[in-house]
Design a protein around this motif. Structure first.
Motif, short mmCIF file in Angstrom:
data_model
loop_
_atom_site.label_atom_id
_atom_site.label_comp_id
_atom_site.label_asym_id
_atom_site.label_seq_id
_atom_site.Cartn_x
_atom_site.Cartn_y
_atom_site.Cartn_z
N LEU A 9 0.84 -1.19 0.00
CA LEU A 9 0.00 0.00 0.00
C LEU A 9 0.88 1.25 0.00
CD1 LEU A 9 -2.44 -1.16 2.82
CD2 LEU A 9 -2.98 -1.08 0.38
N VAL A 10 0.52 2.22 -0.81
CA VAL A 10 1.19 3.52 -0.78
C VAL A 10 0.14 4.55 -0.41
CG1 VAL A 10 2.31 5.32 -2.15
CG2 VAL A 10 3.03 2.94 -2.41
N CYS A 11 0.22 5.02 0.83
CA CYS A 11 -0.76 5.99 1.34
C CYS A 11 -0.25 7.40 1.05
CB CYS A 11 -0.93 5.78 2.85
SG CYS A 11 -1.90 7.08 3.64
N VAL A 12 -1.12 8.19 0.43
CA VAL A 12 -0.74 9.56 0.11
C VAL A 12 -1.17 10.46 1.28
CG1 VAL A 12 -0.88 11.41 -1.58
CG2 VAL A 12 -1.04 9.03 -2.34
N LEU A 13 -0.17 11.02 1.96
CA LEU A 13 -0.41 11.86 3.14
C LEU A 13 -0.99 13.21 2.73
CD1 LEU A 13 2.95 11.18 5.01
CD2 LEU A 13 0.69 10.32 5.63
N LYS A 14 -1.74 13.90 3.62
CA LYS A 14 -2.18 13.36 4.89
C LYS A 14 -3.61 12.85 4.81
CE LYS A 14 0.45 17.05 7.13
NZ LYS A 14 0.29 18.37 7.75
N GLY A 15 -4.29 13.26 3.75
CA GLY A 15 -5.74 13.04 3.68
C GLY A 15 -6.17 11.58 3.74
N ALA A 16 -5.29 10.66 3.25
CA ALA A 16 -5.71 9.26 3.14
C ALA A 16 -5.38 8.45 4.39
CB ALA A 16 -5.06 8.62 1.91
N VAL A 17 -4.93 9.11 5.46
CA VAL A 17 -4.47 8.37 6.64
C VAL A 17 -5.60 7.59 7.32
CG1 VAL A 17 -3.67 8.74 9.01
CG2 VAL A 17 -2.39 9.68 7.13
N LEU A 18 -6.74 8.23 7.49
CA LEU A 18 -7.85 7.53 8.16
C LEU A 18 -8.33 6.38 7.27
CD1 LEU A 18 -7.81 10.31 9.73
CD2 LEU A 18 -10.24 9.93 10.09
#
Ligand code: 5GP
Length: 194
Positions: free
Chosen positions: A38-47
């Motif tokens: 998984l590649v999470c794009v900070l910060k909005g996708a953290v939750l």
């Protein structure tokens, strides 16, 4: 008392929970026998990534990237700066980009090009929200949670000036709050952060 900037609730917390459980099931079936990077794009996708990864029954790893897109108050330009890069190589991995929202698509277009050049075994996108009416580029988005109308949304990771990310639902800003923030879409901060 509710915050006066927060208007109509667009997606309730229980709708988010149910849709994310469905996405987790679908992704787990599609990636059966493989490990997902998984590649999470900070910060909005953290939750979103925190809830989504708990719904996966296949092994996964998670890494984080922070980017900022420059643009006018109403649109992003597609000129993207990497503020924080991945900690690990993704070469040969099955990469799933986890995004909060796709608006024009220009940020994602840059990310896809950038990550593709690192030679992952596969590269797909999962975005919780999309605004189809604002899309400027056609992109292969395999998994999406909800389409949104053309409203500025906050909550469940999405911010206005770094606020409201902790709301358990997705809401529209009131028209007054949008105007106060500088127009159709709030202006990016001087040193943009996401
Ligand atoms: P794009 O490059 O697709 O135009 O912009 C994507 C980014 O813009 C998103 O990842 C998000 O940071 C920001 N964005 C777009 N629409 C909204 C919105 O309605 N609310 C918030 N908080 N951010 C948005």
């Amino acid at each position: 008392m509710r915050d006066p900037n927060i208007g109509e609730i667009l997606i309730q917390a229980d709708e988010l929970r149910a849709r994310i459980a469905d996405l987790g099931e679908q992704i787990s079936a599609d990636y059966a026998g493989r490990e997902i990077q998984l590649v999470c794009v900070l910060k909005g996708a953290v939750l979103f990534v925190a809830d989504l990864m708990r719904q996966l029954s296949v092994p996964c790893r998670v890494d984080f990237m922070a980017v900022s897109s420059y643009g006018s108050a109403t649109s992003s330009s597609g000129v993207v700066r990497i503020l924080k890069d991945l900690d690990h190589s993704i070469e040969g991995q099955h990469v799933l980009i986890v995004e909060d929202i796709i608006d024009s698509g220009l940020t994602l277009q840059y990310l896809l090009r950038n990550l593709r050049s690192r030679k992952p075994a596969s590269l797909e996108v999962c975005s919780l929200l999309t605004k189809p009416s604002r899309r400027e580029v056609d992109l292969p988005i395999k998994y999406t949670g909800f389409p949104l109308p053309d409203r500025y949304a906050v909550g469940y990771g999405l911010d206005l000036d770094q606020r409201y990310r902790n709301l358990p639902y997705v809401a529209a800003l009131t028209d007054d709050a949008v105007r106060a923030a500088g127009g159709e879409r709030p202006a990016p901060p001087a040193e943009p952060t996401r």
